[in-house]
Scaffold this motif. Structure first.
Motif, PDB file in Angstrom:
ATOM      1  N   ALA A  17       0.820  -1.211   0.000  1.00 14.38           N
ATOM      2  CA  ALA A  17       0.000   0.000   0.000  1.00 14.38           C
ATOM      3  C   ALA A  17       0.854   1.262   0.000  1.00 14.38           C
ATOM      4  O   ALA A  17       0.523   2.246  -0.673  1.00 14.38           O
ATOM      5  CB  ALA A  17      -0.932  -0.010   1.210  1.00 14.38           C
ATOM      6  N   ASP A  18       1.969   1.243   0.727  1.00 18.82           N
ATOM      7  CA  ASP A  18       2.765   2.466   0.898  1.00 18.82           C
ATOM      8  C   ASP A  18       4.215   2.343   0.458  1.00 18.82           C
ATOM      9  O   ASP A  18       4.938   3.346   0.489  1.00 18.82           O
ATOM     10  CB  ASP A  18       2.757   2.895   2.378  1.00 18.82           C
ATOM     11  N   TYR A  19       4.662   1.147   0.069  1.00 19.28           N
ATOM     12  CA  TYR A  19       6.087   0.941  -0.172  1.00 19.28           C
ATOM     13  C   TYR A  19       6.317   0.067  -1.397  1.00 19.28           C
ATOM     14  O   TYR A  19       5.469  -0.746  -1.774  1.00 19.28           O
ATOM     15  CB  TYR A  19       6.746   0.238   1.025  1.00 19.28           C
ATOM     16  N   ASP A  20       7.507   0.218  -1.998  1.00 15.62           N
ATOM     17  CA  ASP A  20       8.089  -0.788  -2.879  1.00 15.62           C
ATOM     18  C   ASP A  20       9.201  -1.449  -2.075  1.00 15.62           C
ATOM     19  O   ASP A  20      10.114  -0.762  -1.596  1.00 15.62           O
ATOM     20  CB  ASP A  20       8.681  -0.159  -4.140  1.00 15.62           C
ATOM     21  N   PRO A  67      12.692  -0.416   3.395  1.00 14.64           N
ATOM     22  CA  PRO A  67      12.623   0.947   2.863  1.00 14.64           C
ATOM     23  C   PRO A  67      13.739   1.809   3.440  1.00 14.64           C
ATOM     24  O   PRO A  67      13.970   1.829   4.644  1.00 14.64           O
ATOM     25  CB  PRO A  67      11.240   1.425   3.345  1.00 14.64           C
ATOM     26  N   GLY A  68      14.449   2.477   2.531  1.00 17.78           N
ATOM     27  CA  GLY A  68      15.620   3.255   2.939  1.00 17.78           C
ATOM     28  C   GLY A  68      16.923   2.603   2.553  1.00 17.78           C
ATOM     29  O   GLY A  68      17.991   3.174   2.782  1.00 17.78           O
ATOM     30  N   PRO A  74      12.511   4.971  -0.679  1.00 24.44           N
ATOM     31  CA  PRO A  74      13.184   5.817   0.322  1.00 24.44           C
ATOM     32  C   PRO A  74      12.392   5.848   1.623  1.00 24.44           C
ATOM     33  O   PRO A  74      11.203   5.521   1.657  1.00 24.44           O
ATOM     34  CB  PRO A  74      13.202   7.205  -0.343  1.00 24.44           C
ATOM     35  N   GLN A  75      13.073   6.239   2.704  1.00 27.69           N
ATOM     36  CA  GLN A  75      12.384   6.449   3.969  1.00 27.69           C
ATOM     37  C   GLN A  75      11.579   7.735   3.894  1.00 27.69           C
ATOM     38  O   GLN A  75      12.012   8.712   3.282  1.00 27.69           O
ATOM     39  CB  GLN A  75      13.395   6.525   5.113  1.00 27.69           C
ATOM     40  N   ASP A  76      10.420   7.745   4.527  1.00 20.54           N
ATOM     41  CA  ASP A  76       9.560   8.915   4.537  1.00 20.54           C
ATOM     42  C   ASP A  76       9.995   9.849   5.658  1.00 20.54           C
ATOM     43  O   ASP A  76       9.896   9.509   6.840  1.00 20.54           O
ATOM     44  CB  ASP A  76       8.103   8.476   4.753  1.00 20.54           C
ATOM     45  N   LEU A  77      10.484  11.014   5.297  1.00 19.83           N
ATOM     46  CA  LEU A  77      11.003  11.939   6.294  1.00 19.83           C
ATOM     47  C   LEU A  77       9.899  12.581   7.116  1.00 19.83           C
ATOM     48  O   LEU A  77      10.163  13.157   8.171  1.00 19.83           O
ATOM     49  CB  LEU A  77      11.844  13.029   5.618  1.00 19.83           C
ATOM     50  N   ASN A  78       8.654  12.485   6.658  1.00 19.27           N
ATOM     51  CA  ASN A  78       7.540  13.055   7.425  1.00 19.27           C
ATOM     52  C   ASN A  78       7.075  12.109   8.528  1.00 19.27           C
ATOM     53  O   ASN A  78       6.783  12.533   9.638  1.00 19.27           O
ATOM     54  CB  ASN A  78       6.366  13.381   6.491  1.00 19.27           C
ATOM     55  N   ALA A  86       5.834  -1.374   7.474  1.00 17.91           N
ATOM     56  CA  ALA A  86       6.328  -1.845   6.179  1.00 17.91           C
ATOM     57  C   ALA A  86       6.342  -3.364   6.122  1.00 17.91           C
ATOM     58  O   ALA A  86       5.931  -3.977   5.116  1.00 17.91           O
ATOM     59  CB  ALA A  86       7.725  -1.286   5.920  1.00 17.91           C
ATOM     60  N   ILE A  87       6.782  -4.003   7.199  1.00 17.30           N
ATOM     61  CA  ILE A  87       6.813  -5.469   7.230  1.00 17.30           C
ATOM     62  C   ILE A  87       5.401  -6.044   7.251  1.00 17.30           C
ATOM     63  O   ILE A  87       5.104  -7.049   6.584  1.00 17.30           O
ATOM     64  CB  ILE A  87       7.625  -5.958   8.444  1.00 17.30           C
TER      65      ILE A  87
END
Length: 282
Positions: A17-20, A67-68, A74-78, A86-87
């Protein structure tokens, strides 16, 4: 005949949903999710390739690049590093209800987040060079030797700094090869935004997002836990795993002499046997 797995044959990019999230997926059987540490240029494959080769004969081994790092988002800086989420999303995308978790350093911290926030998804927790954050990481002289080397490689990803990094991670310098240093440096250089984002998060004091909350809940955990630590770890002192042992009710600790921060690589055969035995017997 025993299969030999390659990076290319096992690599997949999973969209959640939020990551590759890039993974290396090998074998069949009870899933083991393997999570690397925080060092620049790290990946699931570089941290766990010898373990995947052995354990995939019996288990489904999923070496995750978080992620990162590497080919993942990339990691979300917000929002910081919600690596537990993520897992969880990765498990849903792979249709995995429950899995054993194997985590090195930061990966062990992510395993504790899963074991305390989503215990119904975790059958076993195995950490190496992790434990629980405390004064042995940041002491009177500042960061540990290994964390100082790690930070230097993030700030200045030169071959010299990467050679220093892999050297401090290993007790046996035969594992701290020029090839490994060059591989990590090349991987880091390929995604400079990962380096910048990590430094920004660390400087903002968000390097341990979620880990302290997980530590506070570990005395309530019923997840069978195996803590593995190198006696000669110069990055995360073995005292950290002693603290974890004192808090986690269903836990045991194996302390390995002549071993540094990467027990899964330096003592791969012993490590693989311990993981297999622990999952099989619990």
């Amino acid at each position: 005949m025993t299969s030999v797995y390659t990076y290319e044959d096992t690599s997949r990019l999973i969209k959640t949903a939020d990551y590759d999230i890039q993974i290396n997926d090998a074998g069949q059987g009870h899933p083991i999710i393997m999570i690397h540490g925080t060092g620049p240029g790290a990946s699931g494959w570089s941290n766990f390739e010898p373990n995947v080769q052995a354990l995939a004969a019996k288990y489904r081994c999923i070496a995750v690049t978080m992620p990162g790092w590497g080919g993942s988002s990339p990691q979300d800086l917000n929002t910081g590093r919600d690596q537990g989420e993520a897992i969880r999303q990765l498990m849903d995308a792979l249709d995995i209800e429950k899995a054993a978790f194997v985590g090195n350093s930061m990966g062990g911290g992510i395993a504790t987040v899963m074991a305390t926030k989503h215990p119904e998804r975790v059958t076993h927790m195995i950490t190496m060079g992790a434990g629980i954050w405390g004064p042995a990481v940041v002491g009177p002289t500042g960061l540990s030797e290994g964390l100082r080397a790690l930070w230097s490689a993030y700030e200045d990803p030169t071959p010299v700094n990467f050679k220093r990094l892999v050297s401090v991670m290993c007790h046996d310098q035969a594992f701290a090869t020029d090839e490994l240093a060059e591989e990590r440096a090349k991987s880091a250089a390929a995604r400079p935004e990962h380096l910048r984002n990590w430094l920004d998060l660390m400087r903002a004091g968000r390097g341990a997002d979620g880990f302290m909350e997980a530590a506070a809940k570990l005395p309530e955990s019923s997840v069978p836990t195996l803590l593995i630590h190198g006696r000669d770890d110069r990055t995360v002192h073995f005292e950290m795993s002693l603290r974890a042992l004192s808090l986690i009710p269903n836990s045991r600790l194996v302390l390995l002499n002549r071993c540094g921060h990467w027990a899964q690589l330096e003592q791969a055969e012993t490590f693989n046997h311990m993981v297999d035995d622990f999952i099989s017997q619990n």
